[in-house]
Design a protein around this motif. Structure first.
Motif: not given
Length: 342
Positions: A122-130, A282-283, A318-319
């Protein structure tokens, strides 16, 4: 065997629990190799934010669920005896007692081992989401996790609503920068270089926030520029660029009136996060939208959230799907253990 065993082994994984601003406030004091006292370090809390204090207990709930997940995956049942007292950030005793946890050795099931692996991934993702939407069956599984704890998981993929909530999240940062206490708190936890993030092993790194460190330092150190006609618009554009690909937002509503509620909310959020992780979803929590009073009102109005009868829309995130985000640094396991030779 020292009292720090098996706690050190468990905390080695459990220290990767998510916490607001990656402040990592939870501490354990092993009493023996089966029982430990649990504390919230008030010096690592975020009391400047409205609802910052309740979210101390939410963080405790997130950690308790994380601890249980790790311990069960390593062959221990967990029993809790919790103290639901209010946190007093003016207290001279800077360790707020949360209660005790007790381990009981037992066989590990396949499901428990698999859940531990989910926690580790598990990780927090602040990357762009598709732009892919999360399938309905995954949403139903997540909703089941929430409802089993008395909470409601709701989502929206309506483009107008998503755009509105993303702009509320953006405006929240500008609002918080005008609040001196909140601004000082934010600056305390920003890490502008990879070396600083690695050495201090906490806080919000520029790398994780997808911004060059020198640029982040400049724009955060000159908060007056955020309102300037030209450069302010440029800064807002840079910030919004980190929100690319937001196609779907989720929120949680449920009991949120007292510390016991906050802890259970944190548990629920961690369970839901692991459920989504099982499907490679991811979220990224939008925490300050909840803790900033004006933003919270705008959020509730935008989604027509139910906040009657001591219920609250207490989480927005966001997820979806993104590339693997960088792993956030964590302090060593020994820094979480008080005494016992740690």
């Amino acid at each position: 065997m020292s009292h720090s065993e098996p706690w050190l082994r468990i905390v080695e994984d459990a220290r990767h629990y998510p916490s607001p601003h990656n402040s990592q406030p939870i501490k354990l004091r092993p009493v023996d190799d089966r029982t430990a006292q649990l504390y919230y370090d008030l010096d690592l809390g975020l009391p400047a934010e409205s609802f910052g204090i309740p979210f101390g207990h939410v963080c405790a709930g997130v950690f308790l669920e994380s601890l249980r997940t790790v311990a069960e995956g390593l062959g221990y049942g967990v029993a809790e005896s919790l103290d639901h007292g209010e946190m007093d950030f003016a207290s001279t005793d800077r360790l707020h007692a949360l209660g005790t946890v007790t381990l009981t050795p037992r066989p590990v099931s396949w499901d428990e081992r698999a859940r531990l692996e989910l926690f580790r991934s598990r990780r927090t993702s602040r990357r762009p989401y598709d732009t892919r939407l999360v399938p309905d069956e995954v949403l139903a599984a997540a909703a089941g996790v929430a409802s089993s704890a008395g909470h409601t998981f709701r989502t929206t993929a309506d483009r107008r609503t998503v755009r509105r909530l993303v702009h509320i999240n953006q405006a929240t940062l500008f609002s918080d920068l005008r609040n001196d206490a909140v601004y000082d708190e934010i600056m305390t936890w920003l890490r502008f270089s990879k070396d600083d993030a690695r050495v201090r092993a906490d806080g919000l790194s520029a790398e994780a926030m997808l911004m060059p460190g020198p640029l982040l330092r400049f724009v955060m150190s000159h908060r007056d520029l955020w309102d300037a006609p030209v450069i302010g618009a440029a800064i807002r554009g840079i910030y919004l660029n980190t929100m690319r690909g937001v196609r779907q937002l989720g929120r949680l509503e449920g009991p949120f009136a007292k510390p016991a509620d906050y802890i259970e909310a944190g548990r629920t959020f961690m369970r839901l996060w692991l459920e989504l992780t099982a499907f490679d979803v991811r979220l990224h929590p939008f925490g300050t939208v909840i803790t900033n009073p004006g933003s919270h009102r705008a959020f509730v109005e935008a989604v027509a959230a139910d906040e009657s009868q001591d219920r609250m829309a207490w989480m927005l995130f966001r997820f979806g799907y993104s590339k693997t985000p960088p792993e956030a640094h964590r302090r060593p396991a020994t820094s979480m253990l008080i005494g016992a030779g740690a």
